[in-house]
Design an enzyme around this catalytic site. Structure first.
Site, short mmCIF file in Angstrom:
data_model
loop_
_atom_site.label_atom_id
_atom_site.label_comp_id
_atom_site.label_asym_id
_atom_site.label_seq_id
_atom_site.Cartn_x
_atom_site.Cartn_y
_atom_site.Cartn_z
N GLU A 1 53.97 47.57 47.78
CA GLU A 1 54.13 47.69 49.22
C GLU A 1 55.59 47.88 49.59
OE1 GLU A 1 51.46 44.98 51.72
OE2 GLU A 1 51.53 43.92 49.81
N ARG B 1 41.92 40.00 48.87
CA ARG B 1 40.96 39.11 49.53
C ARG B 1 40.32 38.07 48.61
NH1 ARG B 1 37.18 43.40 52.36
NH2 ARG B 1 38.37 44.97 51.22
N TRP C 1 50.81 37.35 50.61
CA TRP C 1 52.07 37.60 49.93
C TRP C 1 52.11 39.09 49.57
CZ3 TRP C 1 48.50 34.04 47.88
CH2 TRP C 1 47.68 34.53 46.86
N CYS D 1 42.57 45.41 52.94
CA CYS D 1 43.31 44.42 52.16
C CYS D 1 42.77 44.32 50.75
CB CYS D 1 43.26 43.06 52.85
SG CYS D 1 44.14 41.76 51.95
#
Length: 369
Positions: A237, A64, A232, A61
């Site tokens: 992506e 973070r 979000w 991720c």
């Protein structure tokens, strides 16, 4: 249950949260619970901080920096499929109403030798995929097998490109049950382009809340197999993966054709040009709709800030370079030009083999029991 893992987590949790008081009395209680039952029960404060730590440790991720802002919903009392479904709807509403906010709903932990509740979907919101009679596809090809599986349970679908799949919830008491998500739980953004009016004519859209639902949360040796969570979206992506990948919606050839690009050879960089405009459309559309989203340049800078913050706190940061570097323009982001350590730091999220099979195929792999 490893008592050492439980103790390690609790010591770190109470050190990072002095308001919880001294840890030794709590350790005595936990040791006694483990000795008597083989496990122990987290307090709400422990569960809350443990879930935040798991996000902090999520090596794949990039977002973070905001791990402290995670809203943790303690849903451990829910048992029936109806109760779980209702709370998942509440999760999506809490995450998607107004500004998108990070949320995790933590349901009952797994108990040794007992069956547990789980959700088959890899995300709470995914679009169906259908095979056509002429050998093509409609919708998301990634979800074709899952779509066929839920059709076997009676779901119909509309054979359209953006049909939201039902939730498939399995509990020891109710077995497998399907639930349609209500409109109030599904926030979607129609896609348009700031410079190309024809883009809106393509009829594209995407949902606003990326809620991962098939990963196991592990906190201090306790496993939570049903713990959907969301942040979000980063624009790439959607624009550089979900809508662009050849095995997903594969829109680059269509966008290139509408832009009248020369696709006769790769050296014209038509894919690159189409990809940039597809990502511009995604970012433009979410901003226009007032839905929170970040671009890959901004999020890369934020991740570097997160690294610095964690270094000051004396913590190592696990990171998978292949996931941290954005799928578009990676070389001109700051996260590209450095090395990372990838290691297993708990609390954490894990994808089990059976969960992966259920999310992709809607059935259990016969070779895994």
């Amino acid at each position: 249950m490893d008592p050492g893992e439980a103790e390690d987590f609790l010591r770190r949790c109470y050190t990072e949260n002095p308001r919880l008081g001294p840890v030794e009395p709590r350790l005595a209680i936990v040791r006694a619970q483990i000795a008597a039952t083989g496990s122990y029960v987290h307090t709400t404060d422990e569960l809350t901080h443990g879930a935040k730590m798991a996000w902090r440790n999520a090596s794949r991720c990039i977002g973070r920096l905001y791990w402290r802002s995670l809203l943790v919903l303690d849903r451990r009392r829910a048992r029936t499929a109806d109760e779980i479904y209702s709370l998942l709807v509440q999760h999506l509403q809490a995450a998607g109403s107004g500004q998108i906010r990070p949320v995790i709903s933590v349901f009952a932990p797994a108990q040794p030798g007992q069956q547990h509740a789980r959700i088959w979907n890899e995300q709470l919101i995914r679009y169906a995929g259908y095979r056509t009679e002429v050998g093509g596809t409609v919708g998301d090809p990634r979800m074709i097998e899952f779509t066929e599986a839920v059709r076997g349970y009676g779901w119909q679908g509309k054979d359209e490109a953006f049909d939201v799949l039902p939730l498939v919830i399995e509990t020891p008491g109710d077995g497998v049950r399907l639930y349609e998500l209500p409109e109030r739980a599904i926030r979607e953004v129609p896609l348009s382009h700031p410079d190309h009016p024809w883009f809106a004519e393509l009829g594209l859209r995407w949902h606003a809340v990326p809620a991962i639902s098939n990963m196991r949360l592990t906190v201090g040796g306790v496993h939570y197999p049903l713990a959907p969570f969301n942040g979000w979206y980063m624009g790439s992506e959607i624009g550089a993966r979900n809508l662009a990948d050849a095995d997903r919606y594969n829109l680059l050839p269509l966008v290139a054709a509408r832009m009248n690009l020369d696709t006769s050879r790769e050296s014209t960089l038509w894919r690159d040009r189409a990809l940039v405009e597809l990502n511009r459309a995604v970012l433009h559309s979410f901003e226009r709709a007032g839905v929170k989203m970040s671009d890959h340049h901004t999020e890369s800078q934020r991740f570097i800030t997160h690294l610095r913050n964690e270094e000051k706190a004396g913590r190592r940061v696990p990171a998978d370079w292949s996931w941290i570097v954005p799928p578009i323009s990676g070389g001109i982001t700051p996260v590209f030009h450095r090395y990372y350590d990838e290691f297993d730091e708990r609390p954490a999220f894990y994808l089990d083999d059976e969960a992966a099979d259920l999310a992709r195929h809607g059935s259990r792999c016969p070779y895994r029991g």
